[in-house]
Design a protein around this motif. Structure first.
Motif, PDB file in Angstrom:
ATOM      1  N   GLN A 553       0.820  -1.238  -0.036  1.00 52.63           N
ATOM      2  CA  GLN A 553      -0.098  -0.027  -0.109  1.00 52.63           C
ATOM      3  C   GLN A 553       0.851   1.310  -0.145  1.00 52.63           C
ATOM      4  O   GLN A 553       0.421   2.136  -0.758  1.00 52.63           O
ATOM      5  CB  GLN A 553      -0.747  -0.049   1.195  1.00 52.63           C
ATOM      6  CG  GLN A 553      -2.079  -1.031   1.317  1.00 52.63           C
ATOM      7  CD  GLN A 553      -3.149  -0.667   0.240  1.00 52.63           C
ATOM      8  OE1 GLN A 553      -3.271   0.358  -0.139  1.00 52.63           O
ATOM      9  NE2 GLN A 553      -3.954  -1.596   0.081  1.00 52.63           N
ATOM     10  N   ARG A 557       0.479   4.058  -2.932  1.00 50.75           N
ATOM     11  CA  ARG A 557      -0.128   5.239  -2.490  1.00 50.75           C
ATOM     12  C   ARG A 557       0.816   6.322  -2.964  1.00 50.75           C
ATOM     13  O   ARG A 557       0.458   7.397  -3.392  1.00 50.75           O
ATOM     14  CB  ARG A 557      -0.474   5.343  -1.207  1.00 50.75           C
ATOM     15  CG  ARG A 557      -1.849   4.504  -0.765  1.00 50.75           C
ATOM     16  CD  ARG A 557      -2.036   4.649   0.594  1.00 50.75           C
ATOM     17  NE  ARG A 557      -3.017   3.850   1.290  1.00 50.75           N
ATOM     18  CZ  ARG A 557      -3.239   3.266   2.363  1.00 50.75           C
ATOM     19  NH1 ARG A 557      -2.595   3.682   3.314  1.00 50.75           N
ATOM     20  NH2 ARG A 557      -4.252   2.637   2.754  1.00 50.75           N
ATOM     21  N   GLY A 560       0.719   6.674  -6.869  1.00 47.29           N
ATOM     22  CA  GLY A 560      -0.619   7.424  -7.092  1.00 47.29           C
ATOM     23  C   GLY A 560      -0.874   8.516  -6.864  1.00 47.29           C
ATOM     24  O   GLY A 560      -1.378   9.408  -7.485  1.00 47.29           O
ATOM     25  N   SER A 561      -0.299   9.174  -5.485  1.00 46.02           N
ATOM     26  CA  SER A 561      -0.324  10.485  -5.137  1.00 46.02           C
ATOM     27  C   SER A 561       0.395  11.546  -6.174  1.00 46.02           C
ATOM     28  O   SER A 561       0.263  12.552  -6.577  1.00 46.02           O
ATOM     29  CB  SER A 561       0.072  10.778  -3.771  1.00 46.02           C
ATOM     30  OG  SER A 561       0.235  11.931  -3.351  1.00 46.02           O
ATOM     31  N   GLU A 567      -7.581   6.463  -7.968  1.00 45.78           N
ATOM     32  CA  GLU A 567      -7.636   5.251  -6.854  1.00 45.78           C
ATOM     33  C   GLU A 567      -6.340   4.454  -7.306  1.00 45.78           C
ATOM     34  O   GLU A 567      -5.966   4.470  -8.333  1.00 45.78           O
ATOM     35  CB  GLU A 567      -8.963   4.658  -7.453  1.00 45.78           C
ATOM     36  CG  GLU A 567      -9.188   3.543  -6.361  1.00 45.78           C
ATOM     37  CD  GLU A 567     -10.602   2.690  -6.811  1.00 45.78           C
ATOM     38  OE1 GLU A 567     -10.644   1.345  -6.421  1.00 45.78           O
ATOM     39  OE2 GLU A 567     -11.428   3.329  -7.309  1.00 45.78           O
ATOM     40  N   VAL A 568      -5.896   3.979  -6.110  1.00 46.22           N
ATOM     41  CA  VAL A 568      -4.935   2.762  -6.189  1.00 46.22           C
ATOM     42  C   VAL A 568      -5.267   1.638  -5.514  1.00 46.22           C
ATOM     43  O   VAL A 568      -5.849   1.685  -4.242  1.00 46.22           O
ATOM     44  CB  VAL A 568      -3.661   3.357  -5.309  1.00 46.22           C
ATOM     45  CG1 VAL A 568      -2.586   2.334  -5.374  1.00 46.22           C
ATOM     46  CG2 VAL A 568      -3.212   4.677  -5.993  1.00 46.22           C
TER      47      VAL A 568
END
Length: 704
Positions: A553, A557, A560-561, A567-568
């Motif tokens: 995660q 994340r 993704g950020s 969404e991830v």
């Protein structure tokens, strides 16, 4: 391919109606079992036995030439107006002008006037009447049959001038439609001309010049500076920059050296190369691309299927309306029989479904050809249309949004060793290691940095790291958990480890059994331009972007950020990705999955559109994906979506033009303003608008 089948290329295939008739004529040959005609690619597969002369006889009505698929075609730069049909059209036009000269000087019923108009009709409409009368005798109602009825009817009621103008406009429309379709097909001819036909091969130290069809696997191909590479292969000697734009769409040349793959049709720039041939001429990447593009252009898109079904009902309806317009007014409203028949003929002409039938295939053929030249292989009209309707795009992380190779991002020392020493000792240990970060550390250090460190008694510690003696000191390298079993990690170091892991980085510690000497953090780097590509997707109307990754995660994340993804989804197995794609389709509609085409096959197959990156040289990607980017380049994604949306818009415009212009012409019937020449002008105008509108897709670029 079946043993009793042959593939041919066609020249002179001018329209969809002609293609359908040609196919029907071939089926009537007794020794032919089946035929598959690809109008977009001007290609045909015949199952059964038939000579080329038999096939050309079946296409004699349209002057179709049949050539074996592998026969080299020499494209003669023939002027559009040097063709016999076009010359006849030009003479017909001159006679129309002459006819109108006599019309105003000698009168419309003068034998000279009628004779000149009749000459124009016979010369300009020779091919039209020849086929139209045959079709009429067989009660086969295609476009030429309808036009023949209209012209004969106009002549019977004395409208010689109208009939002559109609014949000329129809001939002009046919010529321009043939020319426009030829331009649309040009994309395949360009692809076919990319790779050289001849190759220089070294066999037993002798240089031989030969046709590429005669080159064998494991032959040594000689490529001089400035030459195009004739075959797919692997470099065995030399180094050079290769321009791969023709195959992959990459604008920047790629440096190739021993062991690297090269493709037929790419340009060797400055170096001498010897290449071991790995594929036969018919199996090269460019040959596969040509084959798949031709197959894609043959496949009927959903829009085309709808139009074809609609045309089946549309044509009989027009025939019925035409008959009613000609018969009902004289029977029930005391109208003139001549004017009613004239109006019926005008309805017949304006109702020709030519523009409607061609509205979709010409757009699909043009768009797929454009994409192929830019390194995007779209494997069918259905995939082109689906891409234009996408709402959600799901990305595989590794190798798609990221480079797929972790790079060292941080080197920190917590001891008397400086950062360079931390890197060098770590690299010396990792030389013998299979640890996931070993390659990243070795790339960062380089060979010279490990030269001064001798490694002894190396031991791998499965799942944790490794240990070895370096300079009389026993060093450990590995996960933080490797050291927590030996001593408590100081708070300041643990805080730093936690911070780096929250950023999505993987941390390796270097130390002894008593203290932490330093750490090295690495992360898979985001591809250059990924952020701007995601932004372009939002601008194009994509409502949701999702990253699917098997990583943890924290890593998911962080990336993704950085990229601004909606969404991830992390910690996913391949079967989990499949379920995510299914849920996205249920919740948001049309969904694409983009990955490397080898892994995540279930997710790629489940998506409305499966997109593979790096298709050049990868048979799996070319076979499994709906769309393949020949280069390992995500920048093609916004272009492909933009092209697909533009194609959908063009198809809708074409159908609207085709039906709208005809409806407008039919409305002119009410006040009695619809003339025969205006009817054919409306039909021709609709066809030309549709074709020219579709040809705009030839110039579609990244920014569109």
């Amino acid at each position: 391919m079946e043993n009793n089948s042959n593939v041919y290329r066609l020249q002179g295939l001018s329209c969809t109606n002609c293609a359908a008739k040609f196919e029907k004529n071939i089926r009537s040959i007794e020794s032919v079992e089946d035929v598959e005609l690809n109008f977009g690619a001007s290609k045909m597969k015949v199952i059964g036995k038939a000579s080329i002369s038999q096939l050309e006889q079946a296409g004699a009505f349209d002057g179709i030439k049949v050539l074996p698929e592998r026969q080299r075609q020499t494209e003669s730069k023939e002027s559009m107006w040097s063709k016999r049909e076009n010359l006849q059209t030009t003479i017909a036009l001159l006679l129309v002008f002459a006819g109108y000269g006599f019309y105003f000087s000698a009168g419309e019923n003068s034998p000279v006037t009628i004779g000149v108009f009749l000459s124009s009709i016979l010369i300009g409409g020779y091919g039209l009447f020849k086929e139209g009368l045959k079709n009429l005798a067989k009660l086969h109602f295609d476009m030429k049959t309808l036009m023949t009825i209209a012209v004969i009817g106009a002549a019977i009621i004395g409208e010689w001038a109208e009939a002559a103008v109609v014949v000329f406009l129809f001939a002009l429309s046919e010529a321009l439609e043939g020319y426009s379709m030829d331009k649309a097909r040009q994309s395949i001819r360009i692809l076919m001309g990319i790779a050289p036909n001849r190759a220089t091969i070294k066999r037993e130290n002798e240089l031989l010049e030969m046709d590429v069809e005669d080159v064998r696997i494991d032959d040594t191909l000689i490529v001089k500076p400035g030459q195009k590479i004739a075959m797919d292969g692997e470099v065995i000697l030399g180094q050079s920059s290769i321009n791969q734009a023709e195959i992959t769409g990459e604008s920047i040349p790629v440096l190739k050296s021993s062991g690297d793959e090269v493709f037929a049709g790419t340009l060797n720039q400055e170096g001498y190369l010897e290449v071991r041939v790995t594929k036969l001429a018919e199996d090269t990447t460019i040959a596969q691309v040509i084959h798949l593009v031709e197959e894609a252009q043959a496949e009927r898109a959903p829009s085309q299927q709808f139009v074809d079904k609609f045309a089946k009902y549309y044509t009989p309806a027009i025939l019925l309306i035409s008959l009613l317009v000609a018969v009902i007014p004289p029977l029930f409203y005391d109208a003139s029989l001549g004017s009613s028949v004239y109006n019926g003929l005008a309805v017949l002409v304006v109702g020709c479904p030519c523009a409607l039938v061609i509205s979709t295939p010409v757009a699909i053929v043009t768009a797929i050809g454009n994409a192929a030249r830019k390194g995007v292989l779209i494997k069918g009209g259905i995939h082109l249309e689906e891409t234009g309707r996408l709402k959600v795009i799901a990305f595989d992380k590794t190798g798609t949004l990221t480079k797929g190779k972790p790079e060292v991002t941080d080197i920190l020392s917590f001891s008397n060793l400086d950062e360079q020493a931390i890197l060098s000792i770590s690299a010396a240990l990792e030389t013998h290691s299979q640890h996931p970060l070993a390659a990243a550390i070795l790339r960062k250090a380089g060979k010279e940095d490990t030269a001064g460190y001798k490694v002894e008694d190396f031991q791998s510690m499965t799942g944790q790291g490794a240990q070895a003696i370096v300079g009389n000191t026993l060093f450990y390298i590995g996960k933080p958990s490797l050291f927590t079993g030996m001593f408590s990690i100081p708070d300041n170091i643990q805080t730093k480890i936690d911070d780096l892991q929250l950023q999505g980085k993987t941390v390796s510690l270097l130390g002894t059994n008593q203290e932490i000497k330093g750490l090295i953090a690495a992360a898979d780097q985001v591809r250059k331009g990924s952020l701007s590509i995601i932004e372009k997707l939002y601008e194009l109307g994509i409502t949701k972007t999702v990253m699917l990754t098997g990583d943890n995660q924290f890593t998911g994340r962080a990336i993704g950020s950085e990229l601004g993804l909606s969404e991830v989804q992390a910690d996913l197995m391949p079967e989990d990705k499949l379920q995510v794609i299914k849920k996205l389709r249920e919740s948001y509609g049309k969904t694409a999955m983009i990955g490397d085409g080898v892994n995540d096959a279930p997710a790629l197959a489940s998506a409305n559109v499966g997109i593979a990156m790096g298709g050049a040289g990868t048979d799996t990607a070319l076979e499994t994906a709906d769309i393949a980017f020949m280069a390992d380049d995500l920048d093609k994604l916004p272009y492909t979506i933009a092209l697909s949306r533009k194609t959908l818009a063009v198809i809708k415009q074409n159908v609207a033009f085709a039906l709208g212009l005809k409806l407008l012409a039919l409305l002119l019937l009410i006040p009695g303003w619809l003339t025969l020449w205006l009817a054919i002008f409306a039909d021709m105008g609709a066809t030309l608008i549709v074709v020219l509108n579709s040809l705009r897709l030839i110039k579609a670029k990244y920014s569109d």
